[in-house]
Design a protein around this motif. Structure first.
Motif, PDB file in Angstrom:
ATOM      1  N   MET A  18       0.795  -1.230   0.000  1.00  0.00           N
ATOM      2  CA  MET A  18       0.000   0.000   0.000  1.00  0.00           C
ATOM      3  C   MET A  18       0.829   1.282   0.000  1.00  0.00           C
ATOM      4  O   MET A  18       1.939   1.349   0.514  1.00  0.00           O
ATOM      5  CB  MET A  18      -0.961   0.016   1.195  1.00  0.00           C
ATOM      6  N   PHE A  19       0.275   2.301  -0.618  1.00  0.00           N
ATOM      7  CA  PHE A  19       0.722   3.693  -0.576  1.00  0.00           C
ATOM      8  C   PHE A  19       2.228   3.872  -0.796  1.00  0.00           C
ATOM      9  O   PHE A  19       2.931   4.450   0.028  1.00  0.00           O
ATOM     10  CB  PHE A  19       0.314   4.338   0.754  1.00  0.00           C
ATOM     11  N   SER A  20       2.704   3.385  -1.932  1.00  0.00           N
ATOM     12  CA  SER A  20       4.094   3.652  -2.309  1.00  0.00           C
ATOM     13  C   SER A  20       4.275   5.142  -2.579  1.00  0.00           C
ATOM     14  O   SER A  20       3.470   5.755  -3.278  1.00  0.00           O
ATOM     15  CB  SER A  20       4.449   2.856  -3.564  1.00  0.00           C
ATOM     16  N   HIS A  21       5.326   5.719  -2.012  1.00  0.00           N
ATOM     17  CA  HIS A  21       5.572   7.147  -2.227  1.00  0.00           C
ATOM     18  C   HIS A  21       7.068   7.407  -2.357  1.00  0.00           C
ATOM     19  O   HIS A  21       7.812   6.526  -2.794  1.00  0.00           O
ATOM     20  CB  HIS A  21       4.913   8.007  -1.133  1.00  0.00           C
ATOM     21  N   VAL A  22       7.523   8.602  -1.980  1.00  0.00           N
ATOM     22  CA  VAL A  22       8.872   9.043  -2.351  1.00  0.00           C
ATOM     23  C   VAL A  22      10.003   8.258  -1.680  1.00  0.00           C
ATOM     24  O   VAL A  22      11.154   8.372  -2.096  1.00  0.00           O
ATOM     25  CB  VAL A  22       9.064  10.543  -2.050  1.00  0.00           C
ATOM     26  N   ASN A  23       9.711   7.478  -0.649  1.00  0.00           N
ATOM     27  CA  ASN A  23      10.777   6.681  -0.037  1.00  0.00           C
ATOM     28  C   ASN A  23      10.882   5.282  -0.642  1.00  0.00           C
ATOM     29  O   ASN A  23      11.620   4.437  -0.143  1.00  0.00           O
ATOM     30  CB  ASN A  23      10.582   6.592   1.486  1.00  0.00           C
ATOM     31  N   ASP A  24      10.155   5.040  -1.718  1.00  0.00           N
ATOM     32  CA  ASP A  24      10.154   3.742  -2.388  1.00  0.00           C
ATOM     33  C   ASP A  24      10.903   3.855  -3.719  1.00  0.00           C
ATOM     34  O   ASP A  24      10.584   4.721  -4.544  1.00  0.00           O
ATOM     35  CB  ASP A  24       8.712   3.283  -2.614  1.00  0.00           C
ATOM     36  N   ALA A  25      11.870   2.979  -3.922  1.00  0.00           N
ATOM     37  CA  ALA A  25      12.634   3.010  -5.173  1.00  0.00           C
ATOM     38  C   ALA A  25      11.734   2.776  -6.380  1.00  0.00           C
ATOM     39  O   ALA A  25      11.964   3.346  -7.460  1.00  0.00           O
ATOM     40  CB  ALA A  25      13.737   1.953  -5.127  1.00  0.00           C
TER      41      ALA A  25
ATOM     42  N   ILE B   9      -4.696   0.339  -4.462  1.00  0.00           N
ATOM     43  CA  ILE B   9      -5.804  -0.503  -4.940  1.00  0.00           C
ATOM     44  C   ILE B   9      -5.418  -1.975  -4.853  1.00  0.00           C
ATOM     45  O   ILE B   9      -6.191  -2.809  -4.348  1.00  0.00           O
ATOM     46  CB  ILE B   9      -6.180  -0.130  -6.387  1.00  0.00           C
ATOM     47  N   LEU B  10      -4.229  -2.315  -5.332  1.00  0.00           N
ATOM     48  CA  LEU B  10      -3.754  -3.702  -5.253  1.00  0.00           C
ATOM     49  C   LEU B  10      -3.782  -4.201  -3.813  1.00  0.00           C
ATOM     50  O   LEU B  10      -4.219  -5.322  -3.526  1.00  0.00           O
ATOM     51  CB  LEU B  10      -2.329  -3.806  -5.809  1.00  0.00           C
ATOM     52  N   SER B  11      -3.318  -3.365  -2.895  1.00  0.00           N
ATOM     53  CA  SER B  11      -3.215  -3.740  -1.492  1.00  0.00           C
ATOM     54  C   SER B  11      -4.578  -4.070  -0.895  1.00  0.00           C
ATOM     55  O   SER B  11      -4.796  -5.149  -0.331  1.00  0.00           O
ATOM     56  CB  SER B  11      -2.552  -2.606  -0.701  1.00  0.00           C
ATOM     57  N   PHE B  12      -5.529  -3.154  -1.040  1.00  0.00           N
ATOM     58  CA  PHE B  12      -6.816  -3.330  -0.367  1.00  0.00           C
ATOM     59  C   PHE B  12      -7.703  -4.363  -1.052  1.00  0.00           C
ATOM     60  O   PHE B  12      -8.454  -5.080  -0.377  1.00  0.00           O
ATOM     61  CB  PHE B  12      -7.528  -1.974  -0.259  1.00  0.00           C
ATOM     62  N   VAL B  13      -7.627  -4.474  -2.369  1.00  0.00           N
ATOM     63  CA  VAL B  13      -8.414  -5.500  -3.053  1.00  0.00           C
ATOM     64  C   VAL B  13      -7.876  -6.889  -2.709  1.00  0.00           C
ATOM     65  O   VAL B  13      -8.649  -7.831  -2.484  1.00  0.00           O
ATOM     66  CB  VAL B  13      -8.412  -5.268  -4.577  1.00  0.00           C
ATOM     67  N   ALA B  14      -6.557  -7.039  -2.650  1.00  0.00           N
ATOM     68  CA  ALA B  14      -5.965  -8.327  -2.261  1.00  0.00           C
ATOM     69  C   ALA B  14      -6.357  -8.686  -0.829  1.00  0.00           C
ATOM     70  O   ALA B  14      -6.676  -9.847  -0.530  1.00  0.00           O
ATOM     71  CB  ALA B  14      -4.448  -8.279  -2.399  1.00  0.00           C
ATOM     72  N   PHE B  15      -6.359  -7.697   0.064  1.00  0.00           N
ATOM     73  CA  PHE B  15      -6.753  -7.959   1.447  1.00  0.00           C
ATOM     74  C   PHE B  15      -8.226  -8.368   1.522  1.00  0.00           C
ATOM     75  O   PHE B  15      -8.587  -9.279   2.279  1.00  0.00           O
ATOM     76  CB  PHE B  15      -6.509  -6.716   2.304  1.00  0.00           C
ATOM     77  N   ALA B  16      -9.072  -7.716   0.736  1.00  0.00           N
ATOM     78  CA  ALA B  16     -10.484  -8.105   0.685  1.00  0.00           C
ATOM     79  C   ALA B  16     -10.622  -9.544   0.201  1.00  0.00           C
ATOM     80  O   ALA B  16     -11.436 -10.322   0.716  1.00  0.00           O
ATOM     81  CB  ALA B  16     -11.256  -7.153  -0.231  1.00  0.00           C
ATOM     82  N   GLY B  17      -9.792  -9.922  -0.785  1.00  0.00           N
ATOM     83  CA  GLY B  17      -9.802 -11.296  -1.267  1.00  0.00           C
ATOM     84  C   GLY B  17      -9.406 -12.290  -0.188  1.00  0.00           C
ATOM     85  O   GLY B  17      -9.976 -13.386  -0.086  1.00  0.00           O
ATOM     86  N   VAL B  18      -8.426 -11.913   0.645  1.00  0.00           N
ATOM     87  CA  VAL B  18      -8.023 -12.769   1.767  1.00  0.00           C
ATOM     88  C   VAL B  18      -9.189 -12.966   2.738  1.00  0.00           C
ATOM     89  O   VAL B  18      -9.462 -14.093   3.187  1.00  0.00           O
ATOM     90  CB  VAL B  18      -6.811 -12.160   2.510  1.00  0.00           C
TER      91      VAL B  18
ATOM     92  N   THR C  87      -1.069   8.130 -10.118  1.00  0.00           N
ATOM     93  CA  THR C  87      -1.146   6.886 -10.891  1.00  0.00           C
ATOM     94  C   THR C  87      -0.540   5.707 -10.125  1.00  0.00           C
ATOM     95  O   THR C  87      -1.257   4.832  -9.634  1.00  0.00           O
ATOM     96  CB  THR C  87      -0.436   7.066 -12.242  1.00  0.00           C
ATOM     97  N   TRP C  88       0.770   5.700  -9.984  1.00  0.00           N
ATOM     98  CA  TRP C  88       1.467   4.588  -9.340  1.00  0.00           C
ATOM     99  C   TRP C  88       1.045   4.404  -7.879  1.00  0.00           C
ATOM    100  O   TRP C  88       0.757   3.280  -7.450  1.00  0.00           O
ATOM    101  CB  TRP C  88       2.977   4.806  -9.447  1.00  0.00           C
ATOM    102  N   THR C  89       0.999   5.487  -7.104  1.00  0.00           N
ATOM    103  CA  THR C  89       0.652   5.376  -5.683  1.00  0.00           C
ATOM    104  C   THR C  89      -0.772   4.848  -5.507  1.00  0.00           C
ATOM    105  O   THR C  89      -1.032   3.976  -4.662  1.00  0.00           O
ATOM    106  CB  THR C  89       0.803   6.741  -4.985  1.00  0.00           C
ATOM    107  N   VAL C  90      -1.696   5.372  -6.299  1.00  0.00           N
ATOM    108  CA  VAL C  90      -3.087   4.903  -6.229  1.00  0.00           C
ATOM    109  C   VAL C  90      -3.180   3.449  -6.673  1.00  0.00           C
ATOM    110  O   VAL C  90      -3.881   2.633  -6.056  1.00  0.00           O
ATOM    111  CB  VAL C  90      -4.001   5.797  -7.087  1.00  0.00           C
ATOM    112  N   LEU C  91      -2.467   3.098  -7.737  1.00  0.00           N
ATOM    113  CA  LEU C  91      -2.467   1.718  -8.229  1.00  0.00           C
ATOM    114  C   LEU C  91      -2.015   0.744  -7.143  1.00  0.00           C
ATOM    115  O   LEU C  91      -2.670  -0.280  -6.896  1.00  0.00           O
ATOM    116  CB  LEU C  91      -1.540   1.626  -9.442  1.00  0.00           C
ATOM    117  N   GLU C  92      -0.913   1.054  -6.471  1.00  0.00           N
ATOM    118  CA  GLU C  92      -0.394   0.179  -5.421  1.00  0.00           C
ATOM    119  C   GLU C  92      -1.389   0.024  -4.268  1.00  0.00           C
ATOM    120  O   GLU C  92      -1.553  -1.064  -3.712  1.00  0.00           O
ATOM    121  CB  GLU C  92       0.927   0.747  -4.884  1.00  0.00           C
TER     122      GLU C  92
END
Length: 440
Positions: A391-398, A424-433, A417-422
């Motif tokens: 979740m929430f990749s930002h300026v401290n992420d390579a 979305i992946l995080s929370f949808v995957a958690f919902a799937g779990v 774009t990228w931060t929102v995408l990451e």
């Protein structure tokens, strides 16, 4: 005493965060310093401190070193032989220009299974740029789906290092995690990739142009069928190993299937297949293959150090009694270990920018709790931790800067774009779990 231990644990996590972000320490150094700080303040003797740390490092790395090295070699072979591009080209041809986002997502998803995220980016972005220049479509529509495919696999699916570390720490079953993670990763990747790309490309039009570093292409490329075979071979072997006990096989055949489907052996077989089909058959000699192998093994050292230090931190948490304290607290809060793992991994990811650090550290924090809680699905616990680490990749992420530079985006555009995408992946995957936890 419980409150004191919790405060010391919190301070040790703060040390990891400050070390990585403020002092620019390597994550290995930060995790090691935090482990020593926690052990000393928790009252462990000096002999116990050293023993706990060494036991933790050895326990996690004992069976991971070979897997990480072999996975890196396989990724290098896919990149340098052109096999990765062959897979991507196949899907683009089959889906056509109107369904490019779906073609790019599937390409990224499949290519991402055996290779690290950074390697996958280097494999697919030359194709992304060439399609962009040919079709003149918004580059986000082409690039975001393939990046989503690479990222969701990197965060959830073994044999990627974060997932392997969590599997080792929690004691989960590798084959089952592989099956569950693929089931959960596909819908998460679709929503974060093609669906989000189609929505955001109408709202964000990049101001700049992509300035891609040129990647040398081989004179001849392996066939599409061979490329698919090599990239999917280790996954197929591991899946066969997982379903082996349920097949009507004689005892020896079942044991053999389990053996060749173990991650180390499956990847070793895939590497030799890559050496032959992507190397020798394409004109590479032994010296070139040896040089490629040596080049790609060197960067693995950093990942191994991080995972090992995370294992040492985990063991200090256990030996100092912090695990019992957190378990007692979580019982009063009635907080599921799956939810706790997701939240802790997310917080550490936001603070440090590293999915691997988030996975390893949060797994170390949560693992002592599951000893006191019955009915926890360890395989889903691994995936929930992986989901939190995205979740929430930002300026401290390579990865944030890598995507920004390769796609020619501004910082603001990368956040949108990228931060929102990451996330979305995080929370949808958690919902799937959570959904799968109801039925499994």
């Amino acid at each position: 005493m419980e409150i004191y231990l919790l405060l010391m644990t919190l301070l040790s996590i703060v040390i990891v965060v400050i070390g990585v972000t403020l002092f620019k320490w390597h994550a290995f150094i930060s995790l090691t310093v935090a482990s020593l700080f926690l052990a000393i303040t928790a009252g462990l003797s000096f002999d116990e401190i050293v023993g706990a740390y060494e036991t933790g490092v050895g326990g996690v790395l004992g069976h991971l070193v070979g897997i990480l090295a072999l996975g890196t070699i396989l990724g290098k072979m896919m990149a340098d032989s052109g096999a990765g591009n062959q897979v991507a080209d196949f899907f683009v041809d089959k889906f056509g220009p109107k369904r490019l986002p779906w073609a790019m997502f599937i390409s990224g998803f499949i290519i991402g299974i055996p290779v690290f995220f950074e390697v996958g980016i280097l494999i697919v972005l030359p194709l992304v740029i060439s399609i962009y220049k040919t079709t003149k479509q918004n580059i986000l529509l082409i690039a975001l789906p393939v990046i989503a495919g690479l990222s969701i696999v990197h965060g959830l699916v073994p044999p990627h290092p974060g997932a392997l570390a969590a599997i080792s720490i929690f004691g989960a079953d590798m084959g089952t995690v592989l099956l569950y993670s693929l089931i959960i990763a596909i819908p998460a990747g679709i929503l974060g990739g093609p669906v989000f790309a189609k929505w955001v490309q109408k709202r964000v039009v990049p101001e700049g142009e992509p300035n891609l570093i040129k990647v040398s292409q081989p004179e001849s490329k392996p066939g599409t069928g061979v490329s698919f075979f090599v990239i999917l071979l280790p996954v197929l072997l591991m899946i066969l190993s997982a379903v082996g006990p349920y097949l009507p096989l004689p005892g020896l055949a079942e044991k053999l299937l389990m053996f060749i489907g173990s991650p180390l052996v499956a990847l070793l077989i895939a590497v030799f297949a890559a050496y032959y089909f992507l190397g020798f058959r394409e004109g590479m000699d032994r010296e070139r293959l040896k040089k490629m192998t040596e080049e790609c093994i060197l960067p693995v050292g950093s990942i191994i150090l991080i995972i090992g230090a995370g294992g040492g931190f985990k063991q200090v948490l256990i030996d100092s009694g912090v695990g019992d304290t957190i378990a007692h607290m979580s019982e009063h809060l009635s907080l599921s270990p799956i939810v706790l793992a997701f939240l802790v991994a997310g917080l550490i990811r936001i603070a440090t920018g590293s999915a691997t650090v988030a996975l390893t550290t949060s797994a170390g924090i949560v693992s002592p709790i599951i000893e006191h809680v019955s009915g926890v699905n360890l395989e889903l616990l691994v995936i929930a931790t992986g989901a939190g680490s995205l979740m929430f990749s930002h300026v401290n992420d390579a990865g944030f800067w890598m995507v920004k530079e390769y796609l020619g985006l501004t910082v603001k555009e990368t956040f949108r774009t990228w931060t929102v995408l990451e996330t979305i992946l995080s929370f949808v995957a958690f919902a799937g779990v959570l959904v799968m936890d109801i039925f499994v």
